[in-house]
Design a protein around this motif. Structure first.
Motif, short mmCIF file in Angstrom:
data_model
loop_
_atom_site.label_atom_id
_atom_site.label_comp_id
_atom_site.label_asym_id
_atom_site.label_seq_id
_atom_site.Cartn_x
_atom_site.Cartn_y
_atom_site.Cartn_z
N LEU A 68 45.37 46.41 47.76
CA LEU A 68 44.96 46.46 49.15
C LEU A 68 45.38 47.75 49.84
N PHE A 69 46.28 48.50 49.22
CA PHE A 69 46.70 49.77 49.81
C PHE A 69 45.69 50.87 49.48
N PRO A 70 45.50 51.83 50.39
CA PRO A 70 44.52 52.90 50.13
C PRO A 70 44.93 53.79 48.96
N TYR A 71 43.95 54.25 48.22
CA TYR A 71 44.10 55.20 47.12
C TYR A 71 44.98 54.67 45.98
N ILE A 72 45.06 53.35 45.85
CA ILE A 72 45.80 52.75 44.75
C ILE A 72 44.82 52.04 43.83
N PHE A 73 44.95 52.28 42.56
CA PHE A 73 44.07 51.71 41.54
C PHE A 73 44.22 50.19 41.50
N THR A 74 43.11 49.48 41.71
CA THR A 74 43.14 48.01 41.70
C THR A 74 43.00 47.53 40.27
N SER A 75 44.12 47.32 39.61
CA SER A 75 44.09 46.96 38.19
C SER A 75 43.55 45.56 37.96
N SER A 76 43.78 44.65 38.90
CA SER A 76 43.33 43.26 38.70
C SER A 76 41.83 43.09 38.88
N SER A 77 41.11 44.14 39.26
CA SER A 77 39.65 44.06 39.36
C SER A 77 38.97 44.49 38.07
N THR B 40 36.34 32.64 31.83
CA THR B 40 36.22 32.18 33.22
C THR B 40 37.45 32.56 34.03
N LEU B 41 38.64 32.47 33.42
CA LEU B 41 39.86 32.89 34.12
C LEU B 41 39.80 34.37 34.48
N ALA B 42 39.40 35.19 33.51
CA ALA B 42 39.38 36.64 33.73
C ALA B 42 38.30 37.04 34.73
N VAL B 43 37.10 36.49 34.57
CA VAL B 43 35.98 36.88 35.44
C VAL B 43 36.22 36.39 36.87
N ARG B 44 36.79 35.19 37.03
CA ARG B 44 37.05 34.66 38.37
C ARG B 44 38.00 35.58 39.15
N LEU B 45 39.07 36.00 38.49
CA LEU B 45 40.04 36.88 39.16
C LEU B 45 39.43 38.24 39.47
N ALA B 46 38.75 38.83 38.49
CA ALA B 46 38.18 40.17 38.70
C ALA B 46 37.07 40.15 39.74
N ALA B 47 36.21 39.13 39.70
CA ALA B 47 35.08 39.07 40.64
C ALA B 47 35.55 38.87 42.07
N ASN B 48 36.56 38.04 42.27
CA ASN B 48 37.07 37.82 43.62
C ASN B 48 37.72 39.08 44.19
N MET B 49 38.39 39.85 43.36
CA MET B 49 39.00 41.08 43.85
C MET B 49 37.94 42.15 44.12
N ILE B 50 36.90 42.20 43.28
CA ILE B 50 35.84 43.19 43.47
C ILE B 50 35.04 42.89 44.73
N ALA B 51 34.73 41.61 44.97
CA ALA B 51 33.85 41.25 46.09
C ALA B 51 34.44 41.68 47.43
N GLY B 52 35.70 41.37 47.68
CA GLY B 52 36.32 41.74 48.95
C GLY B 52 36.45 43.24 49.12
N HIS B 53 36.82 43.94 48.04
CA HIS B 53 36.97 45.39 48.13
C HIS B 53 35.63 46.07 48.38
N LEU B 54 34.57 45.57 47.76
CA LEU B 54 33.25 46.16 47.98
C LEU B 54 32.79 45.97 49.42
N LEU B 55 33.06 44.79 49.97
CA LEU B 55 32.66 44.54 51.35
C LEU B 55 33.42 45.44 52.31
N MET B 56 34.71 45.63 52.09
CA MET B 56 35.49 46.52 52.94
C MET B 56 35.04 47.97 52.78
N THR B 57 34.66 48.36 51.56
CA THR B 57 34.18 49.72 51.34
C THR B 57 32.84 49.95 52.03
N LEU B 58 31.93 48.98 51.94
CA LEU B 58 30.63 49.10 52.59
C LEU B 58 30.77 49.24 54.10
#
Length: 224
Positions: free
Chosen positions: A88-97, A156-174
């Motif tokens: 959630l911090f700027p310019y930090i690599f989101t590894s869980s995505s 399903t465990l891996a995709v659920r975690l990655a997809a949820n992190m990607i979705a919020g970050h993409l919306l904030m970026t847009l």
């Protein structure tokens, strides 16, 4: 400058050195400090969270579970929560995505559960493939369905975690990329929305780490 929408998740680098997983390793440096520092509010809060998770995971596990096995899932919860929060911090690599991070956690856990169950409790694992009261005509299909559902659990465990992190970050970026082309009135509204989304993403970071740990605990309880 972003070349595409998903470039916000690209690995970072500094002085021609890859800094991809530095945020993941920072937990090793930061968290153990509480074990030799004078007890403070942060230490007490961490102890309360860990004791609460320990009691909850203990109720999910069966009586045959090994003593101290709850701390494995508490460690997984802490690792995922830390990486989700760091993203959630700027310019930090989101590894869980990235699936390379989430699959590295889910696949060994699931594989160890399956190996332990099939080696030590083979008959118990066979009974899980066929629910009680299944009609004889549907038994082959139920075995096939249960086998497929077991095989896709790490995915399903891996995709659920990655997809949820990607979705919020993409919306904030847009929303953030439109800030330079709108008026000050709309910009103030956009700022409020961004702060609200940041609070929502903080909640998602906690919820997804909790869901990952709870589902891993439930999967482990099925092999005993």
């Amino acid at each position: 400058m972003m070349t595409n929408l998903f470039s916000v998740f690209d690995p970072t680098s500094m002085i021609n050195t890859s800094m991809n997983w530095l945020s993941t390793m920072m937990m090793i440096i930061i968290i153990p400090m509480m074990y030799w520092m004078i007890p403070n509010r942060m230490t007490l809060m961490c102890n309360i969270i860990m004791s609460t998770l320990h009691k909850e995971f203990k109720t999910l596990l069966t009586i045959k579970a090994f003593n101290g096995s709850t701390f494995i899932f508490i460690s997984v919860f802490s690792l995922i929560l830390f990486n989700n929060s760091m993203g959630l911090f700027p310019y930090i690599f989101t590894s869980s995505s990235h699936l390379s991070f989430t699959l590295t956690l889910s696949l060994p856990l699931w594989l160890s559960f399956m190996l332990y169950g099939w080696v030590n409790n083979t008959q118990h694992m066979f009974t899980h493939l066929l629910p009680q009261g299944t009609p004889p005509l549907l038994m082959p299909f139920m075995v096939l369905i249960e086998t497929i559902s077991n095989m896709i659990r790490p995915g399903t465990l891996a995709v659920r975690l990655a997809a949820n992190m990607i979705a919020g970050h993409l919306l904030m970026t847009l929303l953030g990329n439109t800030g330079s082309s709108i008026s000050y009135m709309v910009l103030s509204i956009l700022l409020i929305i961004q702060v609200t989304l940041l609070m929502l993403e903080s909640a998602v970071a906690m919820i997804q780490s909790y869901v990952f740990a709870v589902l891993s605990t439930l999967y482990s309880s099925e092999v005993n």
